[in-house]
Structure formats: structure tokens, C-alpha cells
Scaffold this motif. Structure first.
Motif, short mmCIF file in Angstrom:
data_model
loop_
_atom_site.label_atom_id
_atom_site.label_comp_id
_atom_site.label_asym_id
_atom_site.label_seq_id
_atom_site.Cartn_x
_atom_site.Cartn_y
_atom_site.Cartn_z
N LEU A 54 0.96 -1.15 0.03
CA LEU A 54 0.05 -0.13 -0.03
C LEU A 54 1.07 1.15 -0.05
CD1 LEU A 54 -3.04 0.37 0.07
CD2 LEU A 54 -2.96 0.89 2.56
N PRO A 55 1.55 1.39 -1.07
CA PRO A 55 2.45 2.70 -1.12
C PRO A 55 1.83 3.99 -0.57
CG PRO A 55 2.44 1.42 -3.41
CD PRO A 55 1.25 0.95 -2.51
N ALA A 56 0.43 4.20 -0.73
CA ALA A 56 0.08 5.42 -0.25
C ALA A 56 -0.02 5.63 1.12
CB ALA A 56 -1.19 5.91 -0.88
N CYS A 57 -0.01 4.61 1.90
CA CYS A 57 -0.19 4.57 3.21
C CYS A 57 1.14 5.01 4.09
CB CYS A 57 -0.42 3.33 3.83
SG CYS A 57 -0.73 3.04 5.59
N LYS A 58 1.02 6.05 4.91
CA LYS A 58 2.21 6.61 5.58
C LYS A 58 2.33 5.64 6.77
CE LYS A 58 2.52 10.96 3.80
NZ LYS A 58 2.40 10.72 2.54
N VAL A 59 3.64 5.78 7.10
CA VAL A 59 4.01 4.87 8.17
C VAL A 59 4.76 5.45 9.34
CG1 VAL A 59 4.90 2.54 9.01
CG2 VAL A 59 4.21 2.55 6.68
N GLU A 60 4.17 5.39 10.47
CA GLU A 60 4.77 5.88 11.62
C GLU A 60 5.45 4.97 12.46
OE1 GLU A 60 3.42 8.42 15.67
OE2 GLU A 60 3.06 9.43 13.57
N VAL A 61 6.70 5.00 13.01
CA VAL A 61 7.05 3.57 13.96
C VAL A 61 7.32 4.59 15.37
CG1 VAL A 61 8.01 1.99 12.45
CG2 VAL A 61 9.47 3.93 13.04
N LEU A 62 6.69 3.91 16.37
CA LEU A 62 6.97 4.29 17.54
C LEU A 62 8.03 3.28 18.29
CD1 LEU A 62 6.55 5.66 20.32
CD2 LEU A 62 4.32 4.88 20.49
N ILE A 63 9.16 3.60 18.44
CA ILE A 63 10.29 2.45 18.76
C ILE A 63 10.72 2.58 20.08
CG2 ILE A 63 10.96 2.52 16.41
CD1 ILE A 63 13.46 3.98 17.43
N PRO A 64 11.15 1.51 20.73
CA PRO A 64 11.71 1.66 22.22
C PRO A 64 13.25 1.88 21.99
CG PRO A 64 11.55 -0.87 21.30
CD PRO A 64 11.01 0.13 20.00
#
Length: 290
Positions: A128-138
Motif C-alpha cells: 500500500l504505497p500511499a499509506c504513511k508509516v509511523e514507527v513508535l520505537i523503544p
């Protein structure tokens, strides 16, 4: 008890809309965890109705026991290498516009789970190339290679929560380190200078007003772009008690202070959690950067 009596502004509406029920069933079928459910988030109904969800990868057992968190502590077992593909498939089926991916702490893994984070970002992008991805990392125990692995996958937003002020930090996050968290955010920016960094904090753990402002200044000193501030809610009687209920006016004041310090966007309110309206925050950062 006073703990149990919430102030009137702390009420969220019960989830149960059609989109919410559809997403819940979809997640059950794909054996995925969401922080929305595991951490008893008050905004679950609203966010799921707007096609925004926060996934929790690397299992649902955490190697740390923070004094404010509802997630189960213990000894995790193994690694689910099929998880990134299942997650990407679910994001596609949910037709998400913005996916937030977080995890438990996995101090038992050599890279803290960084490889799986990177895989999740890549798999979502593929499907899903249009989906933005945020990562909340330790904090990956300060491992620079682990952070570099995640940043190489180029998340749209890199989030790592400072959670609380320096003085309170060790009491509620005994295995974390205030300066290590700041250093992680600084390093993320140096690895991807055009990327967006974000952090979040809870208030009501016994901090002073000036200490909140000091933490905000510390975050701006490492060029953190986005900030979330919300009211700490005690998950159970064994967790840290609530020291103070901040009023909506105080949250508005904190938002103004944050904007004055130069954050590109500040989400500040009693019910705000780290992923709350994350899509709008990212859009605001992109708009001010261009």
C-alpha cells in the motif's frame, strides 16, 4: 477513591461503530495485536472509525515493567517472522491511510526487534504505497545499529516517547534513561535529516509545571518536530498513582508553550495518546517543512 472518580473531561465515548467492529474482527483473524486494545486506549472508537490504527509487533509480552503501562511483563518467546507480511496484508485490507507500528520492549533480542520494524515498513510500502508509516520505537538499549536499521527503511515519522520529566523518569521507567531517549531522537535526525521525529509525554506522574517546559526544551534541543502531551491514567492499583488531573485549559497552555518553542505540531489534551491524530500531525510537519 479519588483515583476512580475521573474528572468530567476525561470521558470517552464507548467504541462500537460499524468500522470499529469490522476492524476488530479483521485483527482477530490476522493474529495481530494493537496498542489500542492492549493499552486500553480511550480513543479506540474514534481512531478506528477514521481508519487509523496502531499495531503492536514483536508479541504482547514486554521485557520491561514500567510503572504506568498496562502491557504484560514477562519473558517473551521467539520471533514471529511472518508478522511483517501479515501486518502489511491487514493494513491493505483495512485500507489505512496512516499506520502506526509500535512494539513491546524486546531486550532479549540482539537488535531489540529493529529488523522486524524495518521489515514491517518495507512490506506495508510494497502493498500500500500511499499509506504513511509511523514507527513508535523503544530505545533499543542505546544500540546505534538497531536504530540505523529502522531509519534505513525510511519511516515517514520516527516516534520515541520521552514519557515524563527527568526527575520522575527513573521512578517510572527504571530500565530506561532520559538522556538515552534524547540521544536516540537526535541520532534519528542525523541519519535521516529530511525525516520527521516525534515524542510524547504523560502528565500527572508528580512532575512540576516548569519541569514539563524543561522537557519540551530538551526535545527541541535535539530538533524533535512533533509532540504529544496527554493525561496519565492509572491502568490498575498496582501502577503509579495519578498525582494530578490537568485541566483542558492547562493542556491548551502547554500546547501554546510547545508551539512557541518551535514544534511543528503539538497535540495536547487530556485524552491525547502518542498516536492520536498522528496523520494530521505528520501532515502539519510536512506542510511546515516545505
Amino acid at each position: 477513591s479519588a483515583q476512580r472518580r475521573l474528572p468530567p473531561w476525561m470521558k470517552a465515548k464507548m467504541p462500537g461503530g460499524p468500522k470499529y467492529l469490522e476492524l476488530r474482527d479483521l485483527l482477530r483473524g490476522s493474529r495481530l495485536h494493537t496498542v489500542c486494545e492492549e493499552a486500553h486506549c480511550p480513543n479506540i472508537g474514534e481512531c478506528w472509525e477514521r481508519k487509523s490504527a496502531t499495531f503492536m509487533i514483536l508479541g504482547d509480552i514486554c521485557t520491561r515493567a514500567c510503572a504506568y503501562c498496562a502491557v504484560t511483563t514477562g519473558t517473551p518467546t521467539g520471533l514471529d517472522l511472518g508478522e511483517p507480511a501479515r501486518l502489511a496484508e491487514t493494513v491493505e485490507r483495512m485500507d489505512l491511510r496512516y499506520a502506526v507500528i509500535t512494539s513491546v520492549n524486546r531486550d532479549d533480542l540482539p537488535d531489540g526487534g529493529a529488523f522486524i520494524f524495518a521489515q514491517c515498513i518495507q512490506q506495508v510500502r510494497k502493498r500500500l504505497p500511499a499509506c504513511k508509516v509511523e514507527v513508535l520505537i523503544p530505545d533499543f538499549c542505546g544500540d546505534q545499529d538497531a536504530l540505523a536499521t529502522v531509519m534505513a527503511a525510511r519511516p515517514d515519522t520516527l516516534n520515541h516517547n520521552i514519557e515524563t520529566v527527568r526527575r520522575v523518569f527513573h521512578r517510572v521507567r527504571p530500565k530506561g534513561d532520559y538522556d538515552r531517549s534524547l540521544e536516540l531522537l537526535a541520532r534519528a535526525h542525523s541519519l535521516t535529516p529530511d525525516g520527521v521525529t516525534k515524542s510524547g509525554m504523560m502528565v500527572g506522574l508528580g512532575e512540576a509545571w516548569e519541569e514539563i517546559l524543561e522537557t519540551m526544551r530538551d526535545l527541541r534541543a535535539v530538533d524533535c518536530d512533533l509532540l504529544t502531551i496527554g493525561q496519565y491514567l492509572r491502568p490498575s492499583d498496582t501502577h503509579a498513582p495519578v498525582a494530578k488531573w490537568y485541566t483542558p485549559d492547562e493542556f491548551d497552555e502547554l500546547r501554546r508553550e510547545g508551539e512557541a518553542l518551535g514544534f511543528r505540531h503539538v497535540a495536547s489534551g487530556p485524552m491525547v495518546r502518542s498516536s492520536y491524530h498522528a496523520d494530521e500531525q505528520h501532515a502539519a510537519a510536512a506542510a511546515t517543512r516545505n
